[in-house]
Scaffold this motif. Structure first.
Motif, PDB file in Angstrom:
ATOM      1  N   CYS A  97      13.513  29.601   2.315  1.00 54.96           N
ATOM      2  CA  CYS A  97      14.818  29.488   3.269  1.00 54.96           C
ATOM      3  C   CYS A  97      14.156  29.753   4.754  1.00 54.96           C
ATOM      4  O   CYS A  97      15.216  29.371   5.472  1.00 54.96           O
ATOM      5  N   ARG A 100      13.816  26.001   5.434  1.00 55.78           N
ATOM      6  CA  ARG A 100      14.953  25.244   5.352  1.00 55.78           C
ATOM      7  C   ARG A 100      15.981  25.767   6.197  1.00 55.78           C
ATOM      8  O   ARG A 100      16.689  24.608   6.808  1.00 55.78           O
ATOM      9  N   PHE A 101      16.328  26.882   6.765  1.00 54.47           N
ATOM     10  CA  PHE A 101      17.620  27.301   7.417  1.00 54.47           C
ATOM     11  C   PHE A 101      17.053  27.673   9.060  1.00 54.47           C
ATOM     12  O   PHE A 101      18.230  27.895   9.609  1.00 54.47           O
ATOM     13  N   THR A 102      16.150  27.625   9.304  1.00 55.63           N
ATOM     14  CA  THR A 102      15.727  28.262  10.488  1.00 55.63           C
ATOM     15  C   THR A 102      16.419  27.460  11.800  1.00 55.63           C
ATOM     16  O   THR A 102      16.980  27.864  12.686  1.00 55.63           O
ATOM     17  N   GLU A 104      19.431  26.282  11.579  1.00 55.99           N
ATOM     18  CA  GLU A 104      20.905  26.923  11.674  1.00 55.99           C
ATOM     19  C   GLU A 104      20.991  28.132  12.762  1.00 55.99           C
ATOM     20  O   GLU A 104      22.197  28.225  13.019  1.00 55.99           O
ATOM     21  N   GLY A 105      19.955  28.750  13.131  1.00 65.17           N
ATOM     22  CA  GLY A 105      20.075  29.679  14.245  1.00 65.17           C
ATOM     23  C   GLY A 105      19.001  30.766  14.053  1.00 65.17           C
ATOM     24  O   GLY A 105      18.491  30.937  12.947  1.00 65.17           O
ATOM     25  N   ALA A 108      18.750  33.171  10.856  1.00 69.02           N
ATOM     26  CA  ALA A 108      18.053  32.739   9.551  1.00 69.02           C
ATOM     27  C   ALA A 108      16.679  33.431   9.788  1.00 69.02           C
ATOM     28  O   ALA A 108      16.050  33.791   8.702  1.00 69.02           O
TER      29      ALA A 108
END
Length: 426
Positions: A97, A100-102, A104-105, A108
């Motif tokens: 994750c 995958r999601f860094t 996004e902000g 994460a």
């Protein structure tokens, strides 16, 4: 083969195998210490995250400690095997994750690397040490040191490999590789390692007092109700705080002093590996030293070395003295490496084997307080690699002086406790 059927030869062979496998597993888990290497490509990809990257490491350390408390309860109520499986899932989810999601902000990174990865590491660390350490009632310090060596040198072994991979593929791909590796290794450990027989000390000819496996009334007291615990805990907080500050920003500090230009290109990454090496080797050294001279002398030595190293880091950053920074950065890993080894040895020797997992997790929480102290310093004064670096390390040097004073108090309390335990077990 049941524990009752184990011969002395089988015990020796089995515990050696478990020690090797546990060390290799902790080598993988120790990647959490490679944050200063991971922070490079992440910071390059997301430049607005730069001011917050040091806090990510401190949050992971905080989560590491708190999760160890949860893991200890799982070990006590269920099994170490279940704890390790849960840790495998958390580690895998954390790295996947994060990849995958860094984008996004920054949240994460805080959540997935800081909380998930840190928690998985903390649960596994406590479970592995609690599972394997009882196989070595005759070499408590050395066995702990060898296992923790793997945890300490991970930044050198796998961190250096990750650095190479960052030059070949995206950092997100590297994180996915780490997730798969950690998951598989932890599952294998859960399947292979078995608990030590309850009478292993007797089979190895180790007295209950020497092995720290007695069940005297003094040992059975809840550790947070004993004075000796609080003094040791404060010592651990102060020693760990100084080490964590350097480990989380060693690469950035080297870059601030332009060591890549004055020494050679890429030296800042090499320095992370050198610190990692000392961190790992110091755990064997401190464990063997504990077995040889005892707990208090090693604590005193750690405080003295930590003070001079923190002072050296302060002066080197203030005056721009590269060689002094290098020497201080490498050597501060020596006292830092003593804290986890002495925590395990102290928990086993003073409080026995029955509640070892729970006691170790509580003592290990000194890392969480040390991480919180670092977060406060960074929030108020900025990065230790920045303009206020000399002040931050100067403050830490002053706090380490208090740790040495604490060992003088600890010495009398601990001596009295061990004498009481000896009488009760006689």
């Amino acid at each position: 083969m049941s524990s009752a059927e184990l011969t002395l030869h089988n015990i020796t062979s089995r515990r050696t195998l478990y020690l090797v496998f546990a060390t290799l597993t902790l080598l993988v888990l120790g990647l959490i210490y490679a944050w200063s290497i991971f922070a490079g490509p992440i910071g390059s990809a997301f430049t607005d995250y730069q001011p917050y990257l040091p806090q990510v490491f401190q949050i992971s350390m905080f989560s590491f400690c708190l999760s160890a408390l949860v893991g200890a309860q799982i070990v006590k109520r269920q099994s170490a095997k279940l704890s390790i499986i849960i840790a495998a899932v958390l580690m895998a989810v954390g790295f996947i994750c994060t990849a995958r999601f860094t984008g996004e902000g920054i949240w994460a990174l805080f959540l997935f690397y800081g909380v998930f990865t840190g928690s998985g590491c903390g649960i596994a660390y406590n479970a592995i040490i609690s599972l394997v350490n009882p196989w070595f009632p005759d070499r408590i310090g050395l066995a702990s040191g060898i296992m923790m060596m793997g945890f300490g040198i991970s930044s050198l072994v796998f961190g250096s490999l990750a650095t190479v991979l960052f030059g070949l593929v995206e950092w997100t791909t590297v994180f996915l590789i780490i997730a798969a590796t950690a998951f598989v290794v932890l599952l294998l450990l859960a399947l292979i390692v078995r608990p030590a027989p309850g009478d292993i000390g007797a089979r190895l000819g180790v007295t209950a007092t020497a092995a720290g496996v007695g069940e005297s009334p003094t040992q059975q007291r809840f550790l947070m109700k004993t004075k000796v615990f609080w003094v040791f805990w404060i010592w651990g907080i102060l020693i760990v705080a100084a080490g964590l500050t350097l480990i989380g920003t060693s690469k950035q500090g080297a870059e601030a002093l332009a060591l890549d230009e004055s020494v050679f290109v890429g030296f800042s990454a090499i320095l992370v590996g050198l610190v990692s090496t000392m961190n790992g080797l110091s755990r064997i050294f401190n464990g063997a030293l504990f077995d040889k001279i005892g707990l208090v002398p090693v604590m005193m030595l750690s405080s003295v070395v930590c003070f001079f190293c923190a002072l050296g880091l302060s002066v080197s950053l203030a005056l721009g003295i590269g060689p002094l920074y290098i020497a201080s950065a490498i050597l501060i890993a020596l006292p830092y490496g003593s804290a986890p080894v002495l925590s395990a040895a102290f928990a086993r020797q003073r409080y026995g084997a029955k509640n070892f997992a729970s006691n170790l997790s509580i003592i290990t929480c000194c890392i969480a307080i040390a991480a919180a102290l670092n977060i406060v310093l960074v929030t108020v004064l900025g990065s230790p690699a920045g303009d206020n670096g000399p002040l931050i390390y100067g403050i830490l040097a002053g706090l380490v002086v208090l740790s040495f004073v604490g060992t003088l108090v600890f010495r009398g309390l601990y001596k009295n406790d061990l004498a009481t335990i000896k009488e009760e077990l006689a």
